[in-house]
Design an enzyme around this catalytic site. Structure first.
Site, short mmCIF file in Angstrom:
data_model
loop_
_atom_site.label_atom_id
_atom_site.label_comp_id
_atom_site.label_asym_id
_atom_site.label_seq_id
_atom_site.Cartn_x
_atom_site.Cartn_y
_atom_site.Cartn_z
N GLY A 125 -61.97 112.90 74.89
CA GLY A 125 -60.93 113.75 74.79
C GLY A 125 -62.45 115.70 75.14
CG ASP A 141 -57.33 119.24 79.02
OD1 ASP A 141 -56.96 120.30 78.59
OD2 ASP A 141 -56.71 117.97 78.52
#
Length: 364
Positions: free
Chosen positions: A120, A171
């Protein structure tokens, strides 16, 4: 490093080397693909890509984490790490910084990474941004005209079209934009970013639970579909436009839970930014705790291992703690006063023997 790996494998010096950092999300989970607000921070850990063009149309790759692989530039995706490379070469061709005159020139590539996979912490985005930067370094006059947001969108498209994960853009954006040592408040809808210094005298501990997770197995895409359905039933384009009153009117209890998390999480990110700028670490920690409860109870992405780790970190003295990333395993992030950090790190290991410290991000 990738340069040494490249030289060892290909007996040549790479023509381009670039890096992309992993990230931890301090708060704002599962909001990015709902056009919401997020607040990630870069890790010190990064992925390094070294490459050189070839005279044929072969991709020849070596990685310190996966097998050495070779295939044609136009080969179909096969689930291997070269799918990322194929995607990056395609994005380069479509956006004007292709390798070779026809955009189908092959490359030799070496990849090394410090970012834990399946944790993650955006190992995929770090790889995508490093890939695009390395390819762009071969044609800087064209590549340097692109904005960091352009780079982030290309990384996201690699994930969507070549890897098979319908991720948001957080991200890739933090990997392309953010400086090390500051949190990045990111409005996904407007693509506006604001970097905020971290709390002086406090640290964020990034701790791997010891349990890996894999997004592409379906749970992430399932949550995306549920959020879209909830927004549709509330008559809004995305959950960014919804409110808690409308959420309470949803007939489906599962959709109500999913929507409640996203709506309340956007509110928490706004409050967290205010707390960070005001130096109120206790308020920020409380918001982290609320976030974890919501991810566990409403979004169903936590696990007994993650819940135990969060509880043990809190018992050891953390001001706030929560899972970070998509969930289903991976890492937690904990906020602590710097003088308490060593004690917390010593204390949490006994009840969580498989957990380990990934990074310690210090405020100035």
């Amino acid at each position: 490093m990738s340069s040494a790996l490249f030289e060892s494998h290909f007996s040549a010096v790479p023509e381009a080397v670039a890096i992309g950092h992993g990230r931890a999300n301090l708060i704002g989970e599962h909001t990015d693909y709902n056009e919401g607000l997020v607040m990630p921070v870069l890790l010190r850990h990064h992925t390094v890509v070294a490459l050189s063009p070839r005279q044929d149309n072969m991709i020849c790759g070596i990685s310190d984490r996966f097998d050495a692989l070779d295939r044609l530039v136009d080969s179909p995706c096969d689930g291997s790490w070269l799918d990322f490379v194929t995607g990056a070469l395609t994005m380069a061709r479509l956006n004007g910084f292709a390798v070779g005159h026809d955009g189908k020139c092959g490359i030799n590539i070496a990849v090394s990474s410090q970012v834990p996979a399946g944790a993650g912490l955006s190992s995929s985005a770090a790889f995508e941004i490093a890939l695009l930067r390395a390819i762009g370094a071969l044609t800087p006059a064209r590549f340097d005209k692109l904005s960091p947001a352009d780079l982030a969108r290309m990384g996201q498209q690699i994930e969507h079209d070549f890897v098979g994960t319908a991720c948001g853009i957080m991200d890739q954006m933090v990997a392309a934009v953010a400086p090390v040592g500051q949190a990045m408040l990111f409005d996904v809808r407007s693509m506006n970013t604001r970097c905020i210094p971290l709390f002086p005298g406090y640290d964020f501990l990034i701790i791997h639970s010891g349990a890996d997770r894999k997004l592409s197995e379906g749970a992430y895409n399932e949550r995306l579909a549920q959020c879209q359905k909830a927004a549709s039933e509330m008559g809004v384009a995305s959950l960014r436009d919804a409110d808690l009153i409308s959420c309470d009117r949803l007939a489906d209890p599962l959709l109500k839970k999913r929507a409640r998390h996203v709506i309340s999480e956007n509110i928490r990110v706004q409050k967290a930014a205010i707390a960070l700028e005001a130096g109120k670490a206790d308020e920020f920690g409380q918001l982290m705790d609320e976030c974890h409860t919501s991810l566990d109870a409403d979004f169903d992405v936590s696990s007994p291992i993650l819940n135990d780790l969060v509880a043990n970190l809190k018992s050891a003295g953390a001001i706030g703690a929560r899972l970070t990333g998509a969930g289903f395993g991976g890492c937690v992030v904990a906020l602590c006063a710097r003088e308490q950090g060593d004690h917390i790190l010593e204390t949490f290991r006994s009840p969580n023997p498989n957990a380990w410290l990934v990074d310690r991000i210090e405020g100035l």
